[in-house]
Design an enzyme around this catalytic site. Structure first.
Site, PDB file in Angstrom:
ATOM      1  N   LYS A  64       0.833  -1.216   0.000  1.00  0.00           N
ATOM      2  CA  LYS A  64       0.000   0.000   0.000  1.00  0.00           C
ATOM      3  C   LYS A  64       0.857   1.251   0.000  1.00  0.00           C
ATOM      4  O   LYS A  64       0.634   2.177  -0.780  1.00  0.00           O
ATOM      5  CB  LYS A  64      -0.887   0.003   1.251  1.00  0.00           C
ATOM      6  CG  LYS A  64      -1.544   1.358   1.507  1.00  0.00           C
ATOM      7  CD  LYS A  64      -2.370   1.380   2.776  1.00  0.00           C
ATOM      8  CE  LYS A  64      -1.627   1.598   4.051  1.00  0.00           C
ATOM      9  NZ  LYS A  64      -1.417   3.000   4.456  1.00  0.00           N
ATOM     10  N   ASN A  65       1.858   1.283   0.890  1.00  0.00           N
ATOM     11  CA  ASN A  65       2.583   2.539   1.085  1.00  0.00           C
ATOM     12  C   ASN A  65       3.537   2.863  -0.059  1.00  0.00           C
ATOM     13  O   ASN A  65       4.017   3.987  -0.165  1.00  0.00           O
ATOM     14  CB  ASN A  65       3.302   2.533   2.438  1.00  0.00           C
ATOM     15  CG  ASN A  65       2.296   2.710   3.565  1.00  0.00           C
ATOM     16  OD1 ASN A  65       1.138   3.086   3.319  1.00  0.00           O
ATOM     17  ND2 ASN A  65       2.707   2.431   4.786  1.00  0.00           N
ATOM     18  N   CYS A  95      -3.877  12.745  12.909  1.00  0.00           N
ATOM     19  CA  CYS A  95      -4.644  11.505  12.812  1.00  0.00           C
ATOM     20  C   CYS A  95      -4.515  10.774  14.127  1.00  0.00           C
ATOM     21  O   CYS A  95      -3.826  11.244  15.031  1.00  0.00           O
ATOM     22  CB  CYS A  95      -4.175  10.648  11.646  1.00  0.00           C
ATOM     23  SG  CYS A  95      -2.597   9.888  11.941  1.00  0.00           S
ATOM     24  N   ARG A 137       1.501  14.245  13.382  1.00  0.00           N
ATOM     25  CA  ARG A 137       2.015  14.038  12.034  1.00  0.00           C
ATOM     26  C   ARG A 137       2.104  15.323  11.196  1.00  0.00           C
ATOM     27  O   ARG A 137       1.397  15.488  10.204  1.00  0.00           O
ATOM     28  CB  ARG A 137       1.193  12.960  11.313  1.00  0.00           C
ATOM     29  CG  ARG A 137       1.199  11.653  12.070  1.00  0.00           C
ATOM     30  CD  ARG A 137       0.470  10.565  11.358  1.00  0.00           C
ATOM     31  NE  ARG A 137       1.227   9.991  10.268  1.00  0.00           N
ATOM     32  CZ  ARG A 137       0.728   9.095   9.428  1.00  0.00           C
ATOM     33  NH1 ARG A 137      -0.502   8.699   9.539  1.00  0.00           N
ATOM     34  NH2 ARG A 137       1.478   8.600   8.469  1.00  0.00           N
ATOM     35  N   ASP A 165       4.667   0.120  11.940  1.00  0.00           N
ATOM     36  CA  ASP A 165       3.428  -0.443  11.394  1.00  0.00           C
ATOM     37  C   ASP A 165       3.195  -1.901  11.799  1.00  0.00           C
ATOM     38  O   ASP A 165       2.138  -2.466  11.474  1.00  0.00           O
ATOM     39  CB  ASP A 165       3.421  -0.341   9.853  1.00  0.00           C
ATOM     40  CG  ASP A 165       3.236   1.092   9.377  1.00  0.00           C
ATOM     41  OD1 ASP A 165       2.930   1.971  10.206  1.00  0.00           O
ATOM     42  OD2 ASP A 165       3.403   1.329   8.162  1.00  0.00           O
ATOM     43  N   ARG A 192      -8.664  -0.067   4.765  1.00  0.00           N
ATOM     44  CA  ARG A 192      -7.737   0.897   4.173  1.00  0.00           C
ATOM     45  C   ARG A 192      -6.459   0.214   3.708  1.00  0.00           C
ATOM     46  O   ARG A 192      -5.811   0.687   2.774  1.00  0.00           O
ATOM     47  CB  ARG A 192      -7.363   1.974   5.202  1.00  0.00           C
ATOM     48  CG  ARG A 192      -8.526   2.853   5.579  1.00  0.00           C
ATOM     49  CD  ARG A 192      -8.061   3.959   6.454  1.00  0.00           C
ATOM     50  NE  ARG A 192      -6.995   4.701   5.783  1.00  0.00           N
ATOM     51  CZ  ARG A 192      -6.388   5.758   6.288  1.00  0.00           C
ATOM     52  NH1 ARG A 192      -6.733   6.209   7.466  1.00  0.00           N
ATOM     53  NH2 ARG A 192      -5.430   6.364   5.637  1.00  0.00           N
TER      54      ARG A 192
END
Ligand code: EPZ
Length: 424
Positions: free
Chosen positions: A22-23, A117, A122, A307, A399
């Site tokens: 994803k990233n 968030c 951030r 993560d 997500r």
């Protein structure tokens, strides 16, 4: 709103194919803004986040076409708008990364600030100072960044990041690839996504060297062209399923894995008593014995990824002994701890440290996902818990995890999705 329902206690056995990262995928999608020709991405994960970004890119004038076999074609033949509105940016921070490509290609952009968030405030100061170093004039007003490149476009510069930032390193690489002259980035993030993005940019005609090390050199070019690129495997999805197998017990083979991307995890899992067999393009994860507690601290790559911290905490609640987990990347990334405690985990959080006292006999309960990685830690705990665990706010999970319930069910887990209006 969907929930995930898990009946714990099944050992896992089978194979899971890991999706594209994803990233990396999100930043590769933003790279499509740098050229008027098509960028064809393969092994694209189908996720809520990639869809959000697709909406923003479409708004900016990019033709975004999902094709069969996890391919995504993007073409920004003409940029229709250089304005990225709040509603299309706030849902996902990575949207902010359209700023640099718009500036580099069009010379100006107005992009909403992404806001904080759940895991921390951030800020984007490092992104903005990188753009300024490349010559952009930046002004903040009414929650927006107004940026303008100098006459003749962005120009190469030496940028020393005061702290390691994944997003700022990627953002600077994207913008500098079309700047005039040489850019040298120092104290860069070294995550595998840097290499993936740099190599894709090079396939588009950019001249980026050193990605994956602390110093990246970019010789700016006048234009970039189209390319075909395969997204690197998702090392965080890999780690999550490895820990699911370790928590539930059994034997799972993960395929489409670059094993070097998870070395820090393999080391810790081995210390915890999990058998890890690295194979070409995959890894076999096997756990039959008792899990042992080990301490862990998150760090930029090649350290242990933030993560995977939540998933590791779930695993440590099952391990024999005391594990001290220190989060060094984000200031507020322990919201999963109280939810894991609802399943019976014993976790004390003090500042950026969590002390997990195991082994706990976890029992199913209703829990709530608070962010993407926290949600998968609850699923992992649920797999090892006795009885039924119901995870709500599953949109967080969607997500970043593609077909999670299918992938786990294929290995014998009793996991299903239900919607409030009925099962399905
Ligand atoms: C990326 O976020 C990932 N997101 C995150 O994954 C990941 O946790 C993080 O890198 C660290 O590996 C994406 O790639 C989309 P950073 P990013 O800039 O780029 C501070 C997930 O679950 N900082 O490396 O935002 C920042 O507050 C997500 O997939 C500044 O102070 O992370 C943090 O403390 C969550 N100013 C630290 O640096 C800035 O301008 C590292 O953040 C930028 C960052």
């Amino acid at each position: 709103m969907d929930t995930i329902i898990i009946r714990g206690g099944q050992r896992l056995s089978g194979e899971i194919r890991i999706s594209g990262a994803k990233n990396s995928a999100l930043k590769l999608m933003a790279a499509a803004l740098l050229t008027d020709q098509p960028l064809k991405l393969s092994r694209m994960p189908r996720l809520a986040d990639t869809r959000f970004l697709g909406h923003l890119l479409t708004w900016l004038g990019v033709k975004v076409e999902e094709r069969a076999d996890a391919r995504l074609f993007l073409q920004a033949a003409r940029i229709k708008d250089t304005f990225a509105p709040y509603d299309l940016v706030r849902k996902m921070r990575a949207s902010f990364n359209v700023l640099g490509p718009l500036l580099a290609r069009e010379g100006h952009a107005r992009v909403s600030l992404p806001g904080g968030c759940a895991i921390g405030s951030r800020p984007v100061n490092l992104h903005l100072s990188a753009m300024e170093a490349l010559g952009a004039a930046i002004e903040l007003s009414e929650g927006y960044v107004n940026a303008r490149a100098p006459q003749g476009g962005l120009r190469g510069a030496r940028i020393v990041f005061p702290m390691v930032s994944v997003g700022a390193t990627e953002h600077a690489m994207l913008a500098a690839s079309l700047a005039r002259g040489e850019t040298v980035l120092e104290n860069c993030a070294r995550e595998p996504e840097m290499t993936d993005i740099a190599e894709c940019l090079n396939a588009m005609g950019a001249r980026v060297e050193g990605a994956g090390t602390a110093t990246i050199r970019i010789q700016g070019v006048d234009t970039l062209h189209g390319a075909e690129w395969t997204v690197t495997p998702d090392r965080i999805e890999t780690g999550a399923y490895a820990m699911a197998a370790a928590a539930a017990g059994g034997e799972v083979r993960l395929k489409n894995v670059i094993t070097d991307h998870n070395s820090a995890l393999w080391d810790l899992l081995r210390k915890a008593g999990v058998e890890i067999t690295l194979e070409p393009g995959g890894v076999l994860v096997r756990r039959t014995g008792v899990l042992q507690a080990v301490d862990m601290q998150t760090a930029p790559f090649p350290g242990f990824p933030s993560d995977l911290q939540a998933q590791f905490m779930a695993l440590m609640s099952l391990a024999d002994g005391v594990s001290v987990i220190r989060e060094t990347i984000f200031e507020n990334r322990f919201m999963h701890a109280p939810e894991l405690s609802r399943l019976g985990a014993r976790i004390d959080v003090r500042g950026n440290e969590a002390v997990v006292r195991g082994p706990c006999a976890l029992k199913g309960a209703q829990v709530m996902a608070t962010d993407l990685r926290a949600s998968v830690s609850l699923v992992i705990a649920g797999l090892a818990a006795e009885g039924e665990t119901v995870v709500s706010r599953v949109y967080h999970l969607d997500r970043g995890f593609e077909r999670l319930e299918d992938k786990l069910s294929a290995c014998g887990a009793d996991v299903r999705r239900a919607s409030e209006t009925g099962e399905g």
